[in-house]
Structure formats: C-alpha cells, structure tokens
Motif scaffolding. Structure first.
Motif, PDB file in Angstrom:
ATOM      1  N   LYS A  22       0.848  -1.191   0.000  1.00  0.00           N
ATOM      2  CA  LYS A  22       0.000   0.000   0.000  1.00  0.00           C
ATOM      3  C   LYS A  22       0.887   1.245   0.000  1.00  0.00           C
ATOM      4  O   LYS A  22       1.712   1.425   0.876  1.00  0.00           O
ATOM      5  CB  LYS A  22      -0.922   0.006   1.211  1.00  0.00           C
ATOM      6  N   ASN A  23       0.693   2.063  -0.998  1.00  0.00           N
ATOM      7  CA  ASN A  23       1.473   3.284  -1.131  1.00  0.00           C
ATOM      8  C   ASN A  23       0.574   4.427  -1.559  1.00  0.00           C
ATOM      9  O   ASN A  23      -0.497   4.218  -2.124  1.00  0.00           O
ATOM     10  CB  ASN A  23       2.544   3.138  -2.224  1.00  0.00           C
ATOM     11  N   VAL A  24       1.057   5.618  -1.331  1.00  0.00           N
ATOM     12  CA  VAL A  24       0.452   6.797  -1.922  1.00  0.00           C
ATOM     13  C   VAL A  24       0.992   6.839  -3.345  1.00  0.00           C
ATOM     14  O   VAL A  24       2.202   6.769  -3.555  1.00  0.00           O
ATOM     15  CB  VAL A  24       0.851   8.082  -1.153  1.00  0.00           C
ATOM     16  N   ILE A  25       0.113   6.912  -4.313  1.00  0.00           N
ATOM     17  CA  ILE A  25       0.531   7.015  -5.706  1.00  0.00           C
ATOM     18  C   ILE A  25       0.368   8.466  -6.131  1.00  0.00           C
ATOM     19  O   ILE A  25      -0.739   9.000  -6.111  1.00  0.00           O
ATOM     20  CB  ILE A  25      -0.304   6.091  -6.617  1.00  0.00           C
ATOM     21  N   ARG A  89     -10.562   9.634 -14.048  1.00  0.00           N
ATOM     22  CA  ARG A  89     -11.645   8.675 -13.811  1.00  0.00           C
ATOM     23  C   ARG A  89     -11.363   7.344 -14.505  1.00  0.00           C
ATOM     24  O   ARG A  89     -11.578   6.274 -13.925  1.00  0.00           O
ATOM     25  CB  ARG A  89     -12.983   9.266 -14.270  1.00  0.00           C
ATOM     26  N   CYS A  90     -10.867   7.401 -15.732  1.00  0.00           N
ATOM     27  CA  CYS A  90     -10.526   6.170 -16.455  1.00  0.00           C
ATOM     28  C   CYS A  90      -9.402   5.424 -15.757  1.00  0.00           C
ATOM     29  O   CYS A  90      -9.452   4.189 -15.611  1.00  0.00           O
ATOM     30  CB  CYS A  90     -10.125   6.497 -17.899  1.00  0.00           C
ATOM     31  N   TRP A  91      -8.376   6.151 -15.330  1.00  0.00           N
ATOM     32  CA  TRP A  91      -7.238   5.535 -14.644  1.00  0.00           C
ATOM     33  C   TRP A  91      -7.715   4.833 -13.376  1.00  0.00           C
ATOM     34  O   TRP A  91      -7.329   3.689 -13.110  1.00  0.00           O
ATOM     35  CB  TRP A  91      -6.198   6.609 -14.320  1.00  0.00           C
ATOM     36  N   LEU A  92      -8.556   5.504 -12.606  1.00  0.00           N
ATOM     37  CA  LEU A  92      -9.071   4.927 -11.369  1.00  0.00           C
ATOM     38  C   LEU A  92      -9.922   3.686 -11.647  1.00  0.00           C
ATOM     39  O   LEU A  92      -9.827   2.682 -10.935  1.00  0.00           O
ATOM     40  CB  LEU A  92      -9.884   5.960 -10.590  1.00  0.00           C
ATOM     41  N   LYS A  93     -10.743   3.757 -12.668  1.00  0.00           N
ATOM     42  CA  LYS A  93     -11.617   2.630 -13.017  1.00  0.00           C
ATOM     43  C   LYS A  93     -10.815   1.391 -13.415  1.00  0.00           C
ATOM     44  O   LYS A  93     -11.224   0.266 -13.149  1.00  0.00           O
ATOM     45  CB  LYS A  93     -12.546   3.032 -14.157  1.00  0.00           C
ATOM     46  N   GLU A  94      -9.665   1.599 -14.037  1.00  0.00           N
ATOM     47  CA  GLU A  94      -8.829   0.484 -14.493  1.00  0.00           C
ATOM     48  C   GLU A  94      -7.971  -0.129 -13.388  1.00  0.00           C
ATOM     49  O   GLU A  94      -7.357  -1.178 -13.597  1.00  0.00           O
ATOM     50  CB  GLU A  94      -7.934   0.955 -15.644  1.00  0.00           C
ATOM     51  N   ARG A  95      -7.899   0.499 -12.239  1.00  0.00           N
ATOM     52  CA  ARG A  95      -7.072  -0.016 -11.149  1.00  0.00           C
ATOM     53  C   ARG A  95      -7.629  -1.336 -10.625  1.00  0.00           C
ATOM     54  O   ARG A  95      -8.843  -1.533 -10.586  1.00  0.00           O
ATOM     55  CB  ARG A  95      -7.002   0.993  -9.989  1.00  0.00           C
ATOM     56  N   PRO A  96      -6.761  -2.249 -10.185  1.00  0.00           N
ATOM     57  CA  PRO A  96      -7.227  -3.542  -9.685  1.00  0.00           C
ATOM     58  C   PRO A  96      -7.767  -3.486  -8.248  1.00  0.00           C
ATOM     59  O   PRO A  96      -8.479  -4.400  -7.832  1.00  0.00           O
ATOM     60  CB  PRO A  96      -5.958  -4.409  -9.748  1.00  0.00           C
ATOM     61  N   SER A  98      -9.954  -2.767  -4.960  1.00  0.00           N
ATOM     62  CA  SER A  98     -11.398  -2.631  -4.742  1.00  0.00           C
ATOM     63  C   SER A  98     -11.733  -1.357  -3.973  1.00  0.00           C
ATOM     64  O   SER A  98     -12.872  -0.891  -4.016  1.00  0.00           O
ATOM     65  CB  SER A  98     -11.948  -3.857  -4.002  1.00  0.00           C
ATOM     66  N   GLU A  99     -10.764  -0.810  -3.274  1.00  0.00           N
ATOM     67  CA  GLU A  99     -10.959   0.443  -2.543  1.00  0.00           C
ATOM     68  C   GLU A  99      -9.797   1.376  -2.846  1.00  0.00           C
ATOM     69  O   GLU A  99      -8.628   0.985  -2.737  1.00  0.00           O
ATOM     70  CB  GLU A  99     -11.030   0.197  -1.037  1.00  0.00           C
ATOM     71  N   ILE A 100     -10.127   2.613  -3.218  1.00  0.00           N
ATOM     72  CA  ILE A 100      -9.127   3.626  -3.536  1.00  0.00           C
ATOM     73  C   ILE A 100      -9.560   4.931  -2.892  1.00  0.00           C
ATOM     74  O   ILE A 100     -10.733   5.299  -2.947  1.00  0.00           O
ATOM     75  CB  ILE A 100      -9.000   3.836  -5.064  1.00  0.00           C
ATOM     76  N   VAL A 101      -8.624   5.621  -2.301  1.00  0.00           N
ATOM     77  CA  VAL A 101      -8.881   6.949  -1.756  1.00  0.00           C
ATOM     78  C   VAL A 101      -8.153   7.950  -2.633  1.00  0.00           C
ATOM     79  O   VAL A 101      -6.969   7.772  -2.928  1.00  0.00           O
ATOM     80  CB  VAL A 101      -8.367   7.063  -0.296  1.00  0.00           C
ATOM     81  N   VAL A 102      -8.859   8.983  -3.067  1.00  0.00           N
ATOM     82  CA  VAL A 102      -8.246  10.049  -3.857  1.00  0.00           C
ATOM     83  C   VAL A 102      -8.095  11.267  -2.961  1.00  0.00           C
ATOM     84  O   VAL A 102      -9.070  11.748  -2.392  1.00  0.00           O
ATOM     85  CB  VAL A 102      -9.100  10.406  -5.091  1.00  0.00           C
ATOM     86  N   VAL A 103      -6.873  11.736  -2.834  1.00  0.00           N
ATOM     87  CA  VAL A 103      -6.610  12.973  -2.113  1.00  0.00           C
ATOM     88  C   VAL A 103      -6.109  13.955  -3.159  1.00  0.00           C
ATOM     89  O   VAL A 103      -5.073  13.737  -3.773  1.00  0.00           O
ATOM     90  CB  VAL A 103      -5.552  12.784  -0.995  1.00  0.00           C
ATOM     91  N   SER A 104      -6.878  14.992  -3.381  1.00  0.00           N
ATOM     92  CA  SER A 104      -6.521  15.956  -4.414  1.00  0.00           C
ATOM     93  C   SER A 104      -6.772  17.352  -3.880  1.00  0.00           C
ATOM     94  O   SER A 104      -6.636  17.595  -2.687  1.00  0.00           O
ATOM     95  CB  SER A 104      -7.325  15.659  -5.690  1.00  0.00           C
TER      96      SER A 104
END
Length: 131
Positions: A22-25, A89-96, A98-104
């Motif tokens: 688990k990393n911050v990308i 949105r496309c990049w996030l949808k393609e991620r494997p 099941s849970e992603i947090v976006v900090v922007s």
C-alpha cells in the motif's frame, strides 16, 4: 502534490505503515486547476529527494519530468482540466484495487466528480482563461 501527499499520509498513515503493498501514488493529472504559485507543483527531482530522505511510502513513477509547468495537458483551461478529470476517472476505473482513496485539491475535485454544489467554479482560477 506535496499537500496531497502529506494529507494522504497523515490521514491514512496507519493503513500504509508497514504494508509495502500500500502506497500513496502520486498522480499529476490530479493536480490543482490554476497556475497560481500555490497550485503549481514541485519539480520531480525535489520530490524524489524529499520522499527518499523522509522514507515516505510514495510511488512517483507516474510523475513526468515537466509535470509542474502548467502547459500541455496541464494548462489551466476548462478544456484541459476536464480532459484530465476524464483521464483520472478512467485511470481509477482500471485499477485492480477494490478500494481507492483520492486525495486531491478542491478545485480539481469539482471537475473529477462533476459536483458543483456549493462550489465556486472560478475560485483560484484566473479569469483570463475563460472557463
């Protein structure tokens, strides 16, 4: 990007700690919308040095050399910002995962989510860009 990185680490440090999977990308397409100094990122080499020196769980592989120049796809125009939001949105949808947090950043999140309730479209964006 530094604000988002440190916010993510502060908010989710207990999840990241001791878990190499688990990393911050760091994802430049999520950067703020204006070209004001407070919304312009640091150079990649400076980020790399800081991440390494502080041993932060941050993946910088998606950060291009000139990502902070606010030109090309990073221009602070409505068209380019909407394109970046679509790409994110496309990049996030393609991620494997099941849970992603976006900090922007606040301005960009309006474009990412298309949620303008209580939002100010032009706050922090120079009017000369005709959004």
């Amino acid at each position: 990007m530094r604000r988002a990185i440190y916010t993510g680490i502060e908010a989710f440090g207990s999840i990241l700690e001791g878990n190499p999977k688990k990393n911050v990308i760091a994802l430049p397409i999520l950067q703020e919308v204006s070209d004001l100094p407070c919304d312009t990122g640091s150079e990649l080499k400076d980020l790399q040095i800081e991440i390494e020196q502080k041993d932060l769980p941050v993946d910088l592989r998606f950060v291009e050399e000139n990502w902070s120049e606010k030109s090309g796809k990073y221009e602070p125009t409505s068209e380019k910002i909407r394109d970046r939001a679509r790409e994110a949105r496309c990049w996030l949808k393609e991620r494997p995962e099941s849970e992603i947090v976006v900090v922007s950043h606040g301005g960009f999140l309006h474009f990412l989510t298309d949620d303008w309730e209580d939002g100010h479209k032009f706050e922090g964006i120079r009017q000369s860009h005709h959004l």
